[in-house]
Design an enzyme around this catalytic site. Structure first.
Site, PDB file in Angstrom:
ATOM      1  N   SER A  56      16.151 -24.956 -12.050  1.00 13.39           N
ATOM      2  CA  SER A  56      17.345 -24.146 -12.323  1.00 13.39           C
ATOM      3  C   SER A  56      17.306 -23.545 -13.721  1.00 13.39           C
ATOM      4  CB  SER A  56      18.641 -24.935 -12.207  1.00 13.39           C
ATOM      5  OG  SER A  56      18.536 -25.971 -11.332  1.00 13.39           O
ATOM      6  N   ASP A  93      16.901 -28.765 -20.903  1.00 16.99           N
ATOM      7  CA  ASP A  93      16.041 -28.018 -19.976  1.00 16.99           C
ATOM      8  C   ASP A  93      15.984 -26.539 -20.341  1.00 16.99           C
ATOM      9  OD1 ASP A  93      16.176 -30.495 -18.866  1.00 16.99           O
ATOM     10  OD2 ASP A  93      17.325 -29.908 -17.106  1.00 16.99           O
ATOM     11  N   TYR A 103      25.116 -38.575 -12.199  1.00 21.21           N
ATOM     12  CA  TYR A 103      24.857 -37.981 -13.513  1.00 21.21           C
ATOM     13  C   TYR A 103      26.173 -37.842 -14.279  1.00 21.21           C
ATOM     14  CZ  TYR A 103      23.013 -34.670 -16.982  1.00 21.21           C
ATOM     15  OH  TYR A 103      22.633 -34.066 -18.154  1.00 21.21           O
TER      16      TYR A 103
HETATM   17  C1  GLA Z   1      18.825 -33.274 -16.379  1.00 20.29           C
HETATM   18  C2  GLA Z   1      19.750 -32.437 -17.263  1.00 20.29           C
HETATM   19  C3  GLA Z   1      19.334 -32.524 -18.734  1.00 20.29           C
HETATM   20  C4  GLA Z   1      19.170 -33.989 -19.169  1.00 20.29           C
HETATM   21  C5  GLA Z   1      18.315 -34.765 -18.174  1.00 20.29           C
HETATM   22  C6  GLA Z   1      18.260 -36.237 -18.487  1.00 20.29           C
HETATM   23  O1  GLA Z   1      17.548 -32.717 -16.393  1.00 20.29           O
HETATM   24  O2  GLA Z   1      19.718 -31.083 -16.862  1.00 20.29           O
HETATM   25  O3  GLA Z   1      20.268 -31.852 -19.534  1.00 20.29           O
HETATM   26  O4  GLA Z   1      20.424 -34.585 -19.368  1.00 20.29           O
HETATM   27  O5  GLA Z   1      18.781 -34.623 -16.850  1.00 20.29           O
HETATM   28  O6  GLA Z   1      17.574 -36.474 -19.664  1.00 20.29           O
END
Ligand code: GLA
Length: 389
Positions: A132, A176, A225
């Site tokens: 994404s 990310d 999450y």
């Molecule tokens: C996902 C989220 C990131 C981060 C990771 C865990 O990839 O998009 O922002 O929080 O999980 O490290």
């Protein structure tokens, strides 16, 4: 894995629109070497951009909208108006990333212009390799190329994150998008998520990054999450802090009795993971895998026991890689958790024995089919004109 390159994307654009694109934007996915669930706690992360990503081919038109084709969703196409106010599209959920990014760019005063877009990519879906964020970064590059506006990589990352948080509805941190925007060839980046500064940490030339998809579909990712995020916020509030970055490990340990056991353990993961991430970057800078491997192992244990985001299959895969590496390979789960991928860092000469171990034992013991990816630390998002023949 799909083999994609500019020529192929060029042909796909021509097949969809009947003429060649004017340019192609590209943005990579990422693998996080260490520093998990620390980004939204304003801590440290050590990700690398990888050589899998998203391509967005584009061509300007005089329309007041965008016509976008998703090559990987059966060539489905949508029309998106160039305005701040956007509606989600239940019939084409892939287009919500485009709509979210267009809305954010417009709200923040960036110029937008009409055009044709073709989107495609080769990051396996649901792998936790940031398909994404990579789509968001490639789209922003393509959209600003169409309008002739410019953006710096940090603002692009913040816009991608805002689109995802406020429009798509996922409360992700900034890691990310930042690594997809800023990645550097042959380096990981040590990012301080409090001030968004980063330092490149170059990969020793004889080291390799091996990613193994566990074949476990990530389940409950969003609800779990978001719950982890709330628990971290609750721990910070207990100390009157706005984020866990301001809390010291000694103070947390002294307050164990006052916190809910889960909240305490989530916070302990975050604080110890921050310290591990900084140490891991130092070990990598020194080219010292014997130091790095136990730090990565401790990170995995902390994700398993304190943050509780691993799965039995992932734990098996990590143990298998650690055993096969005989102290010369670091291995841990990477990404948000609840399935997805494991990352190993090892000298080139050790990688074949890691691959052999996965092929020989993983599916046999877990019933899950692994996908092995030998990744290279790669450059962040960029855009190239297509030379018309
Ligand atoms: C996902 C989220 C990131 C981060 C990771 C865990 O990839 O998009 O922002 O929080 O999980 O490290």
């Amino acid at each position: 894995m799909k083999n994609l390159n500019d020529d192929l994307v060029n042909q796909q654009f021509q097949a969809a629109f009947g003429h060649p694109p004017a340019g192609i934007a590209h943005a990579p996915g990422r693998v996080n070497l260490i520093g998990e669930h620390t980004d939204y706690n304003l801590g440290f992360v050590l990700p690398a951009a990888i050589d899998l990503g998203t391509w967005v081919a584009f061509r300007p038109t005089s329309d007041d909208h965008l016509t976008a084709v998703a090559q990987d969703f059966a060539g489905q196409s949508v029309i998106v108006p160039l305005q701040a106010d956007q509606q989600r599209d239940e019939d084409a959920p892939w287009s919500d990333y485009l709509r979210g990014v267009v809305g954010e760019l417009s709200q923040r005063g960036y110029r937008l212009a009409g055009g044709e877009l073709l989107m495609t990519g080769n990051i396996p879906s649901g792998a936790g390799l940031s398909s994404s964020a990579s789509l968001e970064m490639a789209l922003i590059r393509a959209l600003l190329e169409l309008s002739g506006d410019t953006i710096d990589p940090t603002d692009a990352a913040l816009i991608g994150q805002a689109a995802e948080n406020d429009f798509v509805g996922c409360a992700c941190g900034i890691m990310d998008q930042l690594i997809s925007a800023r990645g550097q060839t042959n380096s990981a980046l040590l990012i301080d998520c409090r001030d968004l500064t980063s330092k490149p940490i170059s990969m020793p030339s004889d080291w390799e990054i091996l990613i193994v998809h566990s074949g476990v579909r990530r389940g409950l990712v969003e609800s779990e999450y978001n719950m982890r995020r709330r628990q971290c916020e609750e721990a910070a509030r207990h100390f009157g802090a706005t984020s866990l970055r301001e809390v010291k490990l000694a103070d947390l340990l002294a307050a164990e009795e006052d916190l809910h056991p889960n909240v305490f353990r989530r916070a302990r993961h975050v604080l110890t993971e921050n310290a591990r991430t900084v140490k891991a970057a130092a070990a990598m800078r020194e080219g010292n895998l014997e130091r790095l491997a136990p730090i990565m192992a401790a990170s995995h244990v902390s994700m398993r026991d304190d943050f509780e985001i691993t799965t039995p299959e992932i734990d098996t895969l990590v143990a298998l890689l650690q055993d096969a590496g005989k102290g010369e390979a670091g291995a841990r789960m990477t990404g948000g958790g609840f399935g997805g991928c494991v990352v190993a860092v090892a000298p080139e000469r050790v990688v074949p024995q890691l691959i052999r171990a996965v092929e020989a034992d993983y599916e046999r013991t877990t019933g899950c089919e692994p996908l092995i990816i030998e990744a290279r630390a790669s450059a962040g998002a960029f855009c190239e004109p297509v030379t018309l023949l």
